[in-house]
Design a protein around this motif. Structure first.
Motif, PDB file in Angstrom:
ATOM      1  N   LEU A   1       0.827  -1.213   0.000  1.00  0.00           N
ATOM      2  CA  LEU A   1       0.000   0.000   0.000  1.00  0.00           C
ATOM      3  C   LEU A   1       0.860   1.261   0.000  1.00  0.00           C
ATOM      4  CD1 LEU A   1      -2.822  -1.407   2.224  1.00  0.00           C
ATOM      5  CD2 LEU A   1      -2.951  -0.858  -0.200  1.00  0.00           C
TER       6      LEU A   1
ATOM      7  N   ARG B   1       0.916   2.113  -8.262  1.00  0.00           N
ATOM      8  CA  ARG B   1       0.573   0.697  -8.398  1.00  0.00           C
ATOM      9  C   ARG B   1      -0.806   0.521  -9.043  1.00  0.00           C
ATOM     10  NH1 ARG B   1      -1.520  -2.909  -3.340  1.00  0.00           N
ATOM     11  NH2 ARG B   1      -1.577  -4.889  -4.441  1.00  0.00           N
TER      12      ARG B   1
ATOM     13  N   TYR C   1      -6.535   0.680  -8.272  1.00  0.00           N
ATOM     14  CA  TYR C   1      -6.460   1.291  -6.940  1.00  0.00           C
ATOM     15  C   TYR C   1      -6.588   2.814  -6.940  1.00  0.00           C
ATOM     16  CZ  TYR C   1      -4.897  -3.389  -5.740  1.00  0.00           C
ATOM     17  OH  TYR C   1      -4.840  -4.741  -5.577  1.00  0.00           O
TER      18      TYR C   1
ATOM     19  N   ASN D   1      -6.506  -1.774   6.361  1.00  0.00           N
ATOM     20  CA  ASN D   1      -6.448  -2.316   5.005  1.00  0.00           C
ATOM     21  C   ASN D   1      -5.317  -3.334   5.035  1.00  0.00           C
ATOM     22  OD1 ASN D   1      -6.121  -3.066   2.382  1.00  0.00           O
ATOM     23  ND2 ASN D   1      -6.337  -1.000   1.535  1.00  0.00           N
TER      24      ASN D   1
ATOM     25  N   GLY E   1      -4.333  -5.387   2.892  1.00  0.00           N
ATOM     26  CA  GLY E   1      -3.772  -5.785   1.605  1.00  0.00           C
ATOM     27  C   GLY E   1      -3.993  -7.279   1.404  1.00  0.00           C
TER      28      GLY E   1
ATOM     29  N   HIS F   1      -6.529 -11.843   2.807  1.00  0.00           N
ATOM     30  CA  HIS F   1      -7.059 -13.065   2.194  1.00  0.00           C
ATOM     31  C   HIS F   1      -6.436 -14.324   2.783  1.00  0.00           C
ATOM     32  CE1 HIS F   1      -8.617 -10.195  -0.639  1.00  0.00           C
ATOM     33  NE2 HIS F   1      -7.419  -9.881  -1.090  1.00  0.00           N
TER      34      HIS F   1
ATOM     35  N   HIS G   1     -10.901  -2.050   1.955  1.00  0.00           N
ATOM     36  CA  HIS G   1     -10.164  -2.306   0.716  1.00  0.00           C
ATOM     37  C   HIS G   1     -10.559  -1.240  -0.292  1.00  0.00           C
ATOM     38  CE1 HIS G   1      -8.754  -6.321   1.912  1.00  0.00           C
ATOM     39  NE2 HIS G   1      -9.948  -6.477   2.461  1.00  0.00           N
ATOM     40  N   LEU G   2      -9.576  -0.709  -0.992  1.00  0.00           N
ATOM     41  CA  LEU G   2      -9.872   0.292  -2.023  1.00  0.00           C
ATOM     42  C   LEU G   2     -10.713  -0.314  -3.143  1.00  0.00           C
ATOM     43  CD1 LEU G   2      -6.209   1.309  -1.900  1.00  0.00           C
ATOM     44  CD2 LEU G   2      -7.952   3.043  -1.656  1.00  0.00           C
ATOM     45  N   SER G   3     -10.311  -1.503  -3.584  1.00  0.00           N
ATOM     46  CA  SER G   3     -11.002  -2.150  -4.698  1.00  0.00           C
ATOM     47  C   SER G   3     -12.131  -3.028  -4.155  1.00  0.00           C
ATOM     48  CB  SER G   3     -10.007  -3.004  -5.494  1.00  0.00           C
ATOM     49  OG  SER G   3      -9.462  -4.030  -4.672  1.00  0.00           O
TER      50      SER G   3
ATOM     51  N   ARG H   1      -9.394 -13.452  -4.211  1.00  0.00           N
ATOM     52  CA  ARG H   1      -9.600 -12.262  -3.365  1.00  0.00           C
ATOM     53  C   ARG H   1     -10.984 -12.248  -2.712  1.00  0.00           C
ATOM     54  NH1 ARG H   1      -5.152  -8.883  -4.857  1.00  0.00           N
ATOM     55  NH2 ARG H   1      -4.586  -9.332  -6.996  1.00  0.00           N
TER      56      ARG H   1
HETATM   57  C1  DQA Z   1      -6.472  -4.335  -1.445  1.00  0.00           C
HETATM   58  C2  DQA Z   1      -7.064  -5.575  -2.123  1.00  0.00           C
HETATM   59  C3  DQA Z   1      -6.143  -6.778  -1.971  1.00  0.00           C
HETATM   60  O1  DQA Z   1      -6.693  -7.884  -2.676  1.00  0.00           O
HETATM   61  C4  DQA Z   1      -4.780  -6.493  -2.549  1.00  0.00           C
HETATM   62  O2  DQA Z   1      -3.922  -7.581  -2.314  1.00  0.00           O
HETATM   63  C5  DQA Z   1      -4.210  -5.225  -2.027  1.00  0.00           C
HETATM   64  C6  DQA Z   1      -5.070  -4.057  -1.937  1.00  0.00           C
HETATM   65  C7  DQA Z   1      -7.340  -3.087  -1.709  1.00  0.00           C
HETATM   66  O3  DQA Z   1      -7.176  -2.109  -0.988  1.00  0.00           O
HETATM   67  O4  DQA Z   1      -8.138  -3.083  -2.653  1.00  0.00           O
HETATM   68  O5  DQA Z   1      -3.006  -5.125  -1.781  1.00  0.00           O
HETATM   69  O6  DQA Z   1      -6.435  -4.550  -0.042  1.00  0.00           O
END
Ligand code: DQA
Length: 144
Positions: A13, A19, A24, A75, A77, A81, A102-104, A113
């Motif tokens: 992050l 990235r 993101y 978050n 990351g 998972h 999570h951003l996404s 995921r």
């Molecule tokens: C994330 C989603 C995760 O799957 C990914 O590995 C990340 C970013 C997000 O913020 O969308 O590193 O956590």
């Protein structure tokens, strides 16, 4: 809320902005921190904003947060998972409120995921709303 809210960020992050911006967004982690600081100032709360690429460091910070914070936004990351260690640390920190961000939208992405180890022990989750998710999570913690 006398103790700070810990806002913890996991691996990769620190690369936000460069990235995969199509996934993101173009906002850097520094800019997200600034938004959170401004939101906190306006709400009369304090925050502790951190990032690490190391799973054990996140565990240490959650253990610290159990004593020293009024709530956690995390978050995690990719560790979100996979990490039973993070699941256990959050479980052990109960009743500390933890919001996973999570951003996404992890459920609209690859099947690996779709599982979160954090969600079953979190108070709630915000995903798919980009950088805005952090201040929305702060708002939720203030209201909780
Ligand atoms: C994330 C989603 C995760 O799957 C990914 O590995 C990340 C970013 C997000 O913020 O969308 O590193 O956590």
């Amino acid at each position: 809320m006398t103790k700070p809210v810990f806002i913890l960020n996991g691996p990769n992050l620190n690369m936000l902005g460069k990235r995969e911006p199509g996934i993101y967004g173009g906002t850097t982690l520094g800019e997200i921190e600034n938004d959170c600081r401004q939101f906190a100032r306006n709400s009369g709360i304090s925050i502790e904003f951190r990032q690490t690429n190391h799973e054990g460091m996140l565990v240490d910070w959650i253990q610290e947060a159990a004593e020293a914070s009024s709530g956690v936004i995390i978050n995690p990351g990719a560790y979100g998972h996979t990490s039973i260690a993070l699941h256990d640390a959050i479980r052990a920190a109960a009743p500390l409120p933890v919001i996973e961000v999570h951003l996404s939208n992890i459920y609209a992405r690859e099947p690996f995921r779709h599982q979160s180890m954090i969600a079953p022990v979190a108070r709630g989750m915000i995903c798919g709303l980009g950088a805005k998710g952090y201040t929305l999570a702060l708002q939720a913690l203030v209201q909780l």
